[in-house]
Design a protein around this motif. Structure first.
Motif, PDB file in Angstrom:
ATOM      1  N   CYS A 122      -0.205   4.496   1.758  1.00 15.09           N
ATOM      2  CA  CYS A 122      -1.056   5.437   2.503  1.00 15.09           C
ATOM      3  C   CYS A 122      -0.432   6.833   2.391  1.00 15.09           C
ATOM      4  O   CYS A 122       0.784   6.999   2.556  1.00 15.09           O
ATOM      5  CB  CYS A 122      -1.172   5.026   3.963  1.00 15.09           C
ATOM      6  SG  CYS A 122      -1.917   3.397   4.169  1.00 15.09           S
ATOM      7  N   CYS A 149       1.977   8.130   5.066  1.00 10.55           N
ATOM      8  CA  CYS A 149       3.034   7.236   5.534  1.00 10.55           C
ATOM      9  C   CYS A 149       4.386   7.558   4.902  1.00 10.55           C
ATOM     10  O   CYS A 149       4.522   7.581   3.676  1.00 10.55           O
ATOM     11  CB  CYS A 149       2.649   5.789   5.222  1.00 10.55           C
ATOM     12  SG  CYS A 149       3.888   4.599   5.771  1.00 10.55           S
ATOM     13  N   LEU A 167       0.841  -1.202   0.000  1.00 10.87           N
ATOM     14  CA  LEU A 167       0.000   0.000   0.000  1.00 10.87           C
ATOM     15  C   LEU A 167       0.877   1.253   0.000  1.00 10.87           C
ATOM     16  O   LEU A 167       2.086   1.188   0.234  1.00 10.87           O
ATOM     17  CB  LEU A 167      -0.916   0.014   1.228  1.00 10.87           C
ATOM     18  CG  LEU A 167      -2.048  -1.015   1.276  1.00 10.87           C
ATOM     19  CD1 LEU A 167      -2.954  -0.729   2.472  1.00 10.87           C
ATOM     20  CD2 LEU A 167      -2.863  -1.008  -0.006  1.00 10.87           C
TER      21      LEU A 167
HETATM   22  S1  SF4 Z   1       0.655   3.033   6.955  1.00 15.36           S
HETATM   23 FE1  SF4 Z   1       2.469   2.688   5.605  1.00 15.36          FE
HETATM   24  S2  SF4 Z   1       3.226   0.651   6.184  1.00 15.36           S
HETATM   25 FE2  SF4 Z   1       1.107   0.804   6.979  1.00 15.36          FE
HETATM   26  S3  SF4 Z   1      -0.224  -0.019   5.366  1.00 15.36           S
HETATM   27 FE3  SF4 Z   1      -0.096   2.190   4.967  1.00 15.36          FE
HETATM   28  S4  SF4 Z   1       1.633   2.428   3.546  1.00 15.36           S
HETATM   29 FE4  SF4 Z   1       1.795   0.374   4.447  1.00 15.36          FE
END
Ligand code: SF4
Length: 390
Positions: free
Chosen positions: A74, A77, A72
């Motif tokens: 996000c 992040c 993912l």
């Molecule tokens: S917060 Fe970061 S590590 Fe966690 S699922 Fe989302 S992209 Fe992946």
């Protein structure tokens, strides 16, 4: 009655809380909107002292990220990487065990282990890791994985969430982490963490874990694009699930870190905002015993002040934190036990070393002495053993 309350327009809510009545969502929003931080803190402190007397806790723990590869992306992040990125990493089970061995020599009682949603690691990697760590020291408490990691592991292994949790529990998992809750309202979630699990999925993983006899913490990421009403909505989901399962041992509000990500936030959390969020959480979550002021996000100085605004815990030594650091926190990578005990004492509280489930291990009754607590999972012997062999 506290003189701060006598002059405050929050007096009716103080009386409600003093009478042990549950506050409503509208009450919580009113508390969030007040500028009278000291009166708000006095109400939160009333609840905190009722639940924990004058004690405030910390834990001697170590964070380990087994990998930062994640399928993912996000928006908030700064931690996740793709296989093409030069700063991506993943550790072998042996490397993780070595990190744990080194941390045991420092007296840790808990390992806190999370990672990204790795594209290819087999399910056996996770169960092997848990077993190897338990073989290293059966008393070491393993607090691992967020709800979205559990969903990912289940999906990769073609198992149900329940089957996945049962197998992880058998391998040594003792607590789920609370990470990944972010803000539950769908419209906000899609702006900051598109593709992540829904509120219902997050809550269902924790519900299932609690039904299996497991315990966990939960979180809220605040201070980005959400409204104060969204925060109340988030807290209401947590309070409802806690009414149902009683499986949460603590709540950890996480202030948003604005650097190295793709969300434009004009007003990231201030000290005022962080303290009011901790205070409202303490008052609203009347079925939670513990509220943690997470020093990595707040800084130890503000976490210390938060002990007068409803928090009764300042979290742990941590040793190596990557997720907030990569998002721009200026907090150091670790705290020593001495620094945490000093911070708690200065705030007028009795320091208590706790375990993963917030049970006391050591109570610092006076300036010089600490008393072993009667705890079925007391881990301070780990420290003694390791000091003897280090
Ligand atoms: S917060 Fe970061 S590590 Fe966690 S699922 Fe989302 S992209 Fe992946």
């Amino acid at each position: 009655m506290n003189f701060l309350i006598q002059r405050s327009d929050l007096r009716d809510l103080y009386e409600k809380v003093a009478a042990n009545q549950r506050i409503s969502d509208a009450d919580a929003l009113r508390l969030f909107e007040t500028r009278d931080l000291n009166a708000l803190g006095a109400i939160a402190d009333l609840v905190c002292q009722r639940k924990n007397a004058n004690r405030a806790s910390y834990i001697i723990n170590r964070y380990i990220n087994y990998s930062n590869y994640c399928i993912l992306s996000c928006q908030f992040c700064a931690f996740s990487k793709k296989k093409r990125d030069a700063d991506g990493f993943q550790f072998t089970v042996e490397e993780i065990v070595q990190k744990a061995r080194e941390a045991l020599a420092l007296g840790i009682t808990e390992l806190h282990i999370v990672g990204g949603l790795h594209p290819s690691l087999p399910f056996s990697y996770y169960t092997d890791m848990l077993r190897a760590l338990k073989n290293l020291d059966a008393r070491l408490q393993l607090k691992c994985f967020t709800a979205i990691e559990i969903l990912h592991l289940a999906w990769m292994a073609k198992k149900s969430v329940r089957e996945t949790l049962v197998e992880l529990k058998e391998a040594g998992l003792e607590s789920l982490t609370g990470g990944g809750a972010e803000i539950f309202r769908k419209e906000i979630r899609s702006q900051i963490a598109k593709g992540k699990e829904s509120a219902e999925e997050y809550l269902d993983v924790h519900r299932t874990w609690h039904q299996l006899g497991g315990r966990s913490t939960c979180t809220m990421l605040f201070g980005h694009v959400e409204s104060l009403a969204d925060r109340v909505n988030h807290l209401s989901y947590l309070r409802n699930l806690q009414d149902e399962t009683r499986g949460f041992v603590g709540f950890v509000p996480l202030p948003y870190q604005p650097e190295n990500n793709r969300i434009a936030v004009e007003n990231p959390p201030t000290g005022f905002d962080s303290l009011r969020t901790i205070a409202v959480s303490r008052i609203y979550l009347d079925n939670f015993d513990h509220i943690t002021a997470y020093w990595v996000g707040l800084g130890l100085k503000l976490a210390q002040v938060a002990l007068s605004y409803g928090a009764d815990d300042i979290h742990g030594t941590i040793i190596e934190e990557n997720i907030f650091r990569m998002a721009g926190t200026k907090a150091p990578q670790l705290q020593t036990e001495t620094e945490m005990v000093k911070a708690i004492r200065e705030a007028g509280r009795t320091p208590v070393q706790r375990n993963t489930f917030y049970e006391p291990i050591k109570v610092w009754e006076s300036l010089q002495t600490a008393t072993e607590a009667e705890s079925p999972t007391s881990k301070s012997k780990i420290l003694e053993d390791n000091l003897a062999t280090a």
